[in-house]
Design a protein around this motif. Structure first.
Motif, PDB file in Angstrom:
ATOM      1  N   VAL A 179      43.982  50.164  29.352  1.00  9.72           N
ATOM      2  CA  VAL A 179      42.968  51.207  29.495  1.00  9.72           C
ATOM      3  C   VAL A 179      41.969  51.150  28.340  1.00  9.72           C
ATOM      4  N   MET A 180      42.459  50.967  27.125  1.00 13.03           N
ATOM      5  CA  MET A 180      41.561  50.866  25.979  1.00 13.03           C
ATOM      6  C   MET A 180      40.631  49.651  26.123  1.00 13.03           C
ATOM      7  N   ALA A 181      41.150  48.564  26.671  1.00 15.84           N
ATOM      8  CA  ALA A 181      40.325  47.368  26.871  1.00 15.84           C
ATOM      9  C   ALA A 181      39.257  47.613  27.933  1.00 15.84           C
ATOM     10  N   LEU A 182      39.579  48.372  28.966  1.00 17.80           N
ATOM     11  CA  LEU A 182      38.584  48.697  29.991  1.00 17.80           C
ATOM     12  C   LEU A 182      37.455  49.529  29.393  1.00 17.80           C
ATOM     13  N   PHE A 183      37.786  50.466  28.512  1.00 23.89           N
ATOM     14  CA  PHE A 183      36.744  51.224  27.810  1.00 23.89           C
ATOM     15  C   PHE A 183      35.853  50.276  27.007  1.00 23.89           C
ATOM     16  N   ALA A 184      36.480  49.356  26.277  1.00 24.43           N
ATOM     17  CA  ALA A 184      35.723  48.436  25.426  1.00 24.43           C
ATOM     18  C   ALA A 184      34.805  47.550  26.260  1.00 24.43           C
TER      19      ALA A 184
ATOM     20  N   PRO B  10      35.866  51.789  38.981  1.00 26.18           N
ATOM     21  CA  PRO B  10      35.195  50.700  39.690  1.00 26.18           C
ATOM     22  C   PRO B  10      35.522  49.316  39.143  1.00 26.18           C
ATOM     23  N   ARG B  11      35.697  49.208  37.845  1.00 23.14           N
ATOM     24  CA  ARG B  11      36.043  47.900  37.270  1.00 23.14           C
ATOM     25  C   ARG B  11      37.431  47.458  37.720  1.00 23.14           C
ATOM     26  N   LEU B  12      38.347  48.391  37.769  1.00 20.19           N
ATOM     27  CA  LEU B  12      39.681  48.065  38.249  1.00 20.19           C
ATOM     28  C   LEU B  12      39.666  47.757  39.741  1.00 20.19           C
ATOM     29  N   ASN B  13      38.932  48.552  40.490  1.00 22.33           N
ATOM     30  CA  ASN B  13      38.836  48.329  41.932  1.00 22.33           C
ATOM     31  C   ASN B  13      38.199  46.988  42.279  1.00 22.33           C
ATOM     32  N   ALA B  14      37.329  46.496  41.406  1.00 18.91           N
ATOM     33  CA  ALA B  14      36.624  45.246  41.692  1.00 18.91           C
ATOM     34  C   ALA B  14      37.592  44.090  41.906  1.00 18.91           C
TER      35      ALA B  14
ATOM     36  N   ASP C  79      38.718  39.887  44.580  1.00 18.32           N
ATOM     37  CA  ASP C  79      39.643  38.830  44.178  1.00 18.32           C
ATOM     38  C   ASP C  79      41.062  39.234  44.538  1.00 18.32           C
ATOM     39  N   ASP C  80      41.878  39.532  43.542  1.00 15.13           N
ATOM     40  CA  ASP C  80      43.278  39.844  43.742  1.00 15.13           C
ATOM     41  C   ASP C  80      43.663  40.939  42.748  1.00 15.13           C
ATOM     42  N   MET C  81      44.185  42.061  43.248  1.00 21.13           N
ATOM     43  CA  MET C  81      44.476  43.183  42.374  1.00 21.13           C
ATOM     44  C   MET C  81      45.600  42.885  41.387  1.00 21.13           C
ATOM     45  N   SER C  82      46.364  41.843  41.604  1.00 23.68           N
ATOM     46  CA  SER C  82      47.388  41.489  40.624  1.00 23.68           C
ATOM     47  C   SER C  82      46.744  41.201  39.270  1.00 23.68           C
ATOM     48  N   PHE C  83      45.485  40.780  39.281  1.00 19.28           N
ATOM     49  CA  PHE C  83      44.759  40.541  38.034  1.00 19.28           C
ATOM     50  C   PHE C  83      44.471  41.867  37.320  1.00 19.28           C
ATOM     51  N   GLY C  84      44.091  42.890  38.107  1.00 18.42           N
ATOM     52  CA  GLY C  84      43.862  44.201  37.517  1.00 18.42           C
ATOM     53  C   GLY C  84      45.141  44.812  36.977  1.00 18.42           C
TER      54      GLY C  84
ATOM     55  N   ARG D 264      40.947  40.075  30.055  1.00 23.50           N
ATOM     56  CA  ARG D 264      41.121  40.477  31.448  1.00 23.50           C
ATOM     57  C   ARG D 264      40.159  41.603  31.808  1.00 23.50           C
ATOM     58  N   ALA D 265      39.981  42.543  30.888  1.00 27.57           N
ATOM     59  CA  ALA D 265      39.049  43.634  31.139  1.00 27.57           C
ATOM     60  C   ALA D 265      37.614  43.120  31.257  1.00 27.57           C
ATOM     61  N   ARG D 266      37.265  42.141  30.450  1.00 25.86           N
ATOM     62  CA  ARG D 266      35.918  41.559  30.540  1.00 25.86           C
ATOM     63  C   ARG D 266      35.724  40.826  31.863  1.00 25.86           C
ATOM     64  N   GLU D 267      36.773  40.182  32.337  1.00 26.13           N
ATOM     65  CA  GLU D 267      36.683  39.515  33.638  1.00 26.13           C
ATOM     66  C   GLU D 267      36.519  40.557  34.752  1.00 26.13           C
ATOM     67  N   LEU D 268      37.223  41.681  34.637  1.00 26.36           N
ATOM     68  CA  LEU D 268      37.057  42.762  35.603  1.00 26.36           C
ATOM     69  C   LEU D 268      35.638  43.309  35.565  1.00 26.36           C
ATOM     70  N   ASP D 269      35.048  43.379  34.376  1.00 27.29           N
ATOM     71  CA  ASP D 269      33.673  43.836  34.237  1.00 27.29           C
ATOM     72  C   ASP D 269      32.716  42.881  34.965  1.00 27.29           C
ATOM     73  N   GLN D 270      32.964  41.584  34.837  1.00 30.81           N
ATOM     74  CA  GLN D 270      32.126  40.600  35.538  1.00 30.81           C
ATOM     75  C   GLN D 270      32.292  40.712  37.049  1.00 30.81           C
ATOM     76  N   LEU D 271      33.531  40.928  37.500  1.00 24.48           N
ATOM     77  CA  LEU D 271      33.766  41.106  38.935  1.00 24.48           C
ATOM     78  C   LEU D 271      33.025  42.347  39.437  1.00 24.48           C
ATOM     79  N   ASN D 272      32.999  43.387  38.629  1.00 25.28           N
ATOM     80  CA  ASN D 272      32.309  44.598  39.044  1.00 25.28           C
ATOM     81  C   ASN D 272      30.799  44.380  39.135  1.00 25.28           C
ATOM     82  N   ARG D 273      30.260  43.583  38.228  1.00 24.76           N
ATOM     83  CA  ARG D 273      28.835  43.255  38.314  1.00 24.76           C
ATOM     84  C   ARG D 273      28.541  42.474  39.589  1.00 24.76           C
ATOM     85  N   ALA D 274      29.428  41.547  39.930  1.00 24.76           N
ATOM     86  CA  ALA D 274      29.256  40.783  41.171  1.00 24.76           C
ATOM     87  C   ALA D 274      29.362  41.704  42.382  1.00 24.76           C
ATOM     88  N   ARG D 275      30.305  42.645  42.320  1.00 25.37           N
ATOM     89  CA  ARG D 275      30.455  43.613  43.413  1.00 25.37           C
ATOM     90  C   ARG D 275      29.180  44.414  43.610  1.00 25.37           C
ATOM     91  N   ARG D 276      28.556  44.848  42.505  1.00 27.47           N
ATOM     92  CA  ARG D 276      27.329  45.636  42.607  1.00 27.47           C
ATOM     93  C   ARG D 276      26.217  44.828  43.271  1.00 27.47           C
TER      94      ARG D 276
END
Length: 567
Positions: free
Chosen positions: A264-269, A289-293, A298-303, A318-330
């Motif tokens: 969670v702290m990494a997702l904030f960062a 949204p970053r977790l949902n991405a 992709d695959d929620m096992s990554f989240g 991993r959180a940064r990769e989720l952030d990139q996935l969320n940008r792609a989702r947008r």
């Protein structure tokens, strides 16, 4: 059309709250949300509803305690959204803390679809579990539970979705199942799993499992899981009744104190947000949204791996990769929304009670978000479909007040038994599958059911506000007090209405309108209107929220425009 009206206020509640020390504004806000006493806003854990009133919670605890004693292999089968991911993480951490041998599997939505299906049971069997524990799914998994039992695998279902006519033949913990007296029917899947863990800890305590701390059997503190419970609860948009507000507030406190999990702290960062000022907005619109991405693209096992990370050093990449996935989702969502808008140009929306959209090449992981955006713009129940395979079309729907979406789909299914392959969900959101050639039939059948179940007045959007904000309350203190409270579905964040003159405006981030406004009190304020880049007239009546915008060390009082009309 939209109708703006002031939210009704129980004057006796308001007077009582003021007599007990609340400001006039706070008393008005809380009385309008059914609060009669400041005690109802206390969020101590001791005020949580007891697990003993939840049907089968104790029975599930006994089954899990027996499994721990026998060193059975447990396998969590999760859902692929933020609620499912946090529920899985809470289950993994909590069961491990309590001595279980546990692993997890989460279906890839593109390969297996939702829930404990026979195909998922086959996949799960490769891990040789003795007991499958579902989280955020399973209440409709009649065939999946039967398939597991045929393989000699026991199943415990923990879920919160509404049940169908037939329940799976296994132990079920779900506040919405028949015969459950648990007072709150609004727990998210992660909340149900947390309650199961509380029951399990009590059962192990009764068995003397923690009697000798020197032997390494100290009783674990399940409160360490509440940041994940809060995230899943807000992200799943369940009703924030008093019990859920306690869970969310306790989780936010852990975040603000820097005691949240590494993931969670990494997702904030990764999102560039400060956990010391964590709010429900962060959980619902930043972390969620970053977790949902992960599950959408992709695959929620990554989240889940991010949430289970042992350190921020492991979690941050991993959180940064989720952030990139969320940008792609947008980006994908923006393209689909443009295509949806183009398709609706030739549709007489005012003559329709619902909207059904389909394009074979739309991304099935994003159709739910597009359905939500279309619903918000046109105020009609909306279902968006995309191809899942040559033989299946998947749809995701969002509803408006006045139509229980799952019940509407149930009625369509009963009247046309060969039409819907499968469906499930809640009052405001649901999913379903059709055969590709049945889109037209479904559109006709769904429109007919919507016309039957909804009144014409339900098609008019009603925006409730908390009236005009006094001049003295246009201040940082008011904004900060509002931002730190638990707001959400069923306990809406304050919105005010008033007149403004637009002094400056410009588009930022391609989709948002940044403005400078003058109110009737002679104050000049910054404002922003998200997802609406169109220019405003000079004089407007606006519905807005109050917030504090912090940017590069500067704090600015800001109005967040929700609805705007020319004056």
């Amino acid at each position: 059309m939209s109708q703006v009206r002031a939210r009704p206020v129980a004057s006796d509640h308001q007077q009582r709250l003021m007599m007990e020390g609340m400001s006039a504004l706070e008393a008005r806000l809380y009385a309008a949300r059914g609060i009669a006493s400041p005690a109802e806003l206390e969020h101590d854990l001791k005020r949580l509803l007891p697990f003993t009133t939840m049907k089968n919670a104790t029975a599930a605890a006994i089954r899990l305690a027996d499994a721990i004693a026998a060193k059975e292999r447990l396998l969590i089968v999760a859902d692929y959204d933020a609620d499912g991911a946090t529920a899985c993480s809470v289950g993994m951490k909590g069961l491990t803390m309590l001595g279980a041998v546990v692993d997890f599997v989460v279906p890839n939505r593109f390969e297996y679809g939702y829930g404990l299906t026979p195909e998922i049971v086959e996949l799960a069997a490769q891990k040789s579990p003795d007991l499958i524990v579902t989280v955020d799914n399973g209440i409709a998994s009649v065939a999946g539970v039967a398939a597991a039992k045929a393989r000699g695998i026991d199943v415990l279902v923990t879920d919160h979705h509404l049940p169908g006519d037939t329940l799976p033949d296994c132990l079920i913990v779900n506040p919405n199942q028949p015969g459950c007296d648990f007072p709150s029917k609004h727990l998210a899947g992660v909340g149900v799993m947390f309650y199961v863990l509380m029951a399990l800890r009590a059962e192990l305590r009764a068995r003397g499992a923690f009697a000798d701390p020197s032997a390494g059997a100290a009783e674990p503190n399940l409160a360490t899981l509440l940041d994940l419970v809060a995230l899943g609860t807000v992200a799943d948009v369940v009703r924030l009744d008093g019990n859920n507000r306690i869970l969310v507030e306790q989780g936010l406190r852990r975040m603000r104190a820097g005691r949240a999990s590494a993931g969670v702290m990494a997702l904030f960062a990764a999102a560039g947000r400060n956990p010391a000022k964590a709010s429900c907005f962060d959980l619902g619109f930043t972390l969620g949204p970053r977790l949902n991405a992960a599950g959408r693209l992709d695959d929620m096992s990554f989240g889940i791996a991010c949430l289970l990370s042992a350190s921020e050093e492991d979690a941050l990449p991993r959180a940064r990769e989720l952030d990139q996935l969320n940008r792609a989702r947008r980006d994908i969502e923006a393209g689909m929304r443009e295509e949806a808008e183009a398709a609706l140009q030739s549709v007489a929306i005012d003559a329709r009670y619902c909207i059904t959209l389909y394009r074979p090449d739309w991304h099935q992981g994003v159709i739910g978000i597009v359905a939500s955006r279309v619903k918000e713009r046109y105020h009609r129940p909306t279902i968006v479909f995309a191809d899942a395979s040559d033989t299946e079309v998947k749809g995701s729907g969002r509803s408006i007040p006045g139509l229980h979406l799952r019940d509407a789909l149930d009625l369509v299914s009963k009247r046309h038994p060969d039409l819907i392959v499968k469906f499930g969900g809640h009052a405001m959101a649901a999913g379903l599958s059709l055969r590709p050639n049945d889109i037209g039939r479904f559109q006709t059948a769904f429109e007919a059911v919507c016309r039957e179940l909804m009144s014409e007045s339900a098609l008019e959007r009603v925006i409730e506000t908390d009236g005009e904000l006094p001049a003295a309350d246009f201040c940082f203190e008011t904004a900060e007090r509002i931002e730190r409270q638990v707001w959400g579905q069923g306990f809406p964040a304050p919105l005010f209405h008033g007149h403004f003159r637009v002094l400056e405006q410009r588009v930022v981030g391609e989709r948002h309108l940044k403005v400078k406004l003058a109110n009737d009190h002679g104050m000049v304020l910054d404002g922003i209107r998200f997802q609406h880049p169109d220019p405003l007239p000079r004089d407007v009546t606006a519905v807005y929220g109050l917030s504090v915008n912090e940017f590069r060390g500067e704090r600015i009082l800001q109005v967040m425009l929700d609805h705007v009309e020319a004056t």
